[in-house]
Design a protein around this motif. Structure first.
Motif, PDB file in Angstrom:
ATOM      1  N   CYS A  91      -3.387  -9.369   3.645  1.00 36.43           N
ATOM      2  CA  CYS A  91      -3.532  -8.055   3.017  1.00 36.43           C
ATOM      3  C   CYS A  91      -4.956  -7.555   3.252  1.00 36.43           C
ATOM      4  O   CYS A  91      -5.927  -8.207   2.843  1.00 36.43           O
ATOM      5  CB  CYS A  91      -3.250  -8.134   1.524  1.00 36.43           C
ATOM      6  N   HIS A 136      -4.293  -6.871  -1.487  1.00 38.05           N
ATOM      7  CA  HIS A 136      -5.596  -7.534  -1.439  1.00 38.05           C
ATOM      8  C   HIS A 136      -6.182  -7.681  -2.840  1.00 38.05           C
ATOM      9  O   HIS A 136      -6.763  -8.720  -3.178  1.00 38.05           O
ATOM     10  CB  HIS A 136      -6.551  -6.762  -0.521  1.00 38.05           C
ATOM     11  N   GLN A 137      -6.033  -6.648  -3.670  1.00 34.07           N
ATOM     12  CA  GLN A 137      -6.521  -6.728  -5.046  1.00 34.07           C
ATOM     13  C   GLN A 137      -5.865  -7.899  -5.780  1.00 34.07           C
ATOM     14  O   GLN A 137      -6.537  -8.654  -6.488  1.00 34.07           O
ATOM     15  CB  GLN A 137      -6.223  -5.434  -5.808  1.00 34.07           C
ATOM     16  N   ASP A 195      -3.607   5.084  -7.256  1.00 32.64           N
ATOM     17  CA  ASP A 195      -4.253   6.348  -6.931  1.00 32.64           C
ATOM     18  C   ASP A 195      -3.497   7.539  -7.482  1.00 32.64           C
ATOM     19  O   ASP A 195      -4.081   8.532  -7.846  1.00 32.64           O
ATOM     20  CB  ASP A 195      -4.392   6.501  -5.412  1.00 32.64           C
ATOM     21  N   PRO A 199      -8.459  -5.477   2.986  1.00 29.52           N
ATOM     22  CA  PRO A 199      -9.241  -4.947   1.861  1.00 29.52           C
ATOM     23  C   PRO A 199      -8.879  -3.491   1.588  1.00 29.52           C
ATOM     24  O   PRO A 199      -8.602  -2.722   2.505  1.00 29.52           O
ATOM     25  CB  PRO A 199     -10.689  -5.075   2.358  1.00 29.52           C
ATOM     26  N   GLY A 200      -8.847  -3.139   0.324  1.00 24.42           N
ATOM     27  CA  GLY A 200      -8.505  -1.778  -0.081  1.00 24.42           C
ATOM     28  C   GLY A 200      -7.041  -1.593  -0.433  1.00 24.42           C
ATOM     29  O   GLY A 200      -6.666  -0.568  -0.981  1.00 24.42           O
ATOM     30  N   THR A 201      -6.195  -2.582  -0.122  1.00 26.96           N
ATOM     31  CA  THR A 201      -4.777  -2.479  -0.470  1.00 26.96           C
ATOM     32  C   THR A 201      -4.527  -3.149  -1.818  1.00 26.96           C
ATOM     33  O   THR A 201      -5.311  -3.991  -2.271  1.00 26.96           O
ATOM     34  CB  THR A 201      -3.886  -3.154   0.595  1.00 26.96           C
ATOM     35  N   HIS A 219       0.806  -1.219   0.000  1.00 27.80           N
ATOM     36  CA  HIS A 219       0.000   0.000   0.000  1.00 27.80           C
ATOM     37  C   HIS A 219       0.840   1.271   0.000  1.00 27.80           C
ATOM     38  O   HIS A 219       0.304   2.364  -0.180  1.00 27.80           O
ATOM     39  CB  HIS A 219      -0.972  -0.001   1.183  1.00 27.80           C
TER      40      HIS A 219
END
Length: 171
Positions: free
Chosen positions: A151, A158-159, A170, A153-155, A126
């Protein structure tokens, strides 16, 4: 209980799979990024790979993020009595965290040609070195990222664990 609902294979089979994937990647000229948390899991997988490199007589460079990982290694060495019996027995024969095949990472190494392995923080991809290197290495299909830890969620980690084939950054 991070993994309480997950049924996992044996630790030995997971370690063997990790070593096999890393070896296959570097053999084909790829780079391996292993995002790790600086404490615990990092030392475990670094020790595993260092011993494998020794046994297989591999000459591919292996690096680790400086900073917290280095401080943790020094701390673990000072307090070897806190380790499990296997590590304590090994330590009496050699310095467990004085890795023979691992060196501190400098950011310019990421652009060097040829295979290499990097243990970089943070473990969830992240921010930091792991994310910077991931951005550089992910376009090359020879390269590999192995996520040995949880990991959130949102990292980006994790994806990837959820099967994403395209990552949107981002910035």
């Amino acid at each position: 209980c991070t993994y309480c609902t997950l049924i996992r294979g044996s630790k030995r089979s997971r370690e063997r799979a990790f070593l096999t994937k890393v070896h296959q990647c570097v053999t084909r000229g790829g780079k391996v990024l292993v995002p790790v948390f600086a404490l615990g899991r990092a030392q475990e997988v670094m020790l595993l790979l260092d011993l494998y490199w020794e046994r297989m007589d591999l000459r591919v460079p292996v690096y680790y993020s400086k900073g917290l990982v280095s401080k943790a290694n020094a701390h673990y060495t000072r307090h070897i009595g806190w380790m499990n019996e296997t590590v304590r027995r090994t330590f009496t024969r050699s310095a467990v965290f004085a890795f023979k095949h691992l060196s501190p990472f400098e950011k310019q190494y990421a652009r060097q040609p040829g295979p290499m392995v990097l243990f970089a923080t943070p473990g969830m991809l992240h921010s930091g070195v792991s994310l910077e290197v991931f951005r550089q290495w992910c376009p090359d299909p020879r390269n590999l990222v192995i996520l040995p830890g949880y990991c959130a969620p949102g990292t980006i980690g994790h994806q990837i664990l959820c099967g994403a084939t395209t990552i949107h950054f981002d910035s």
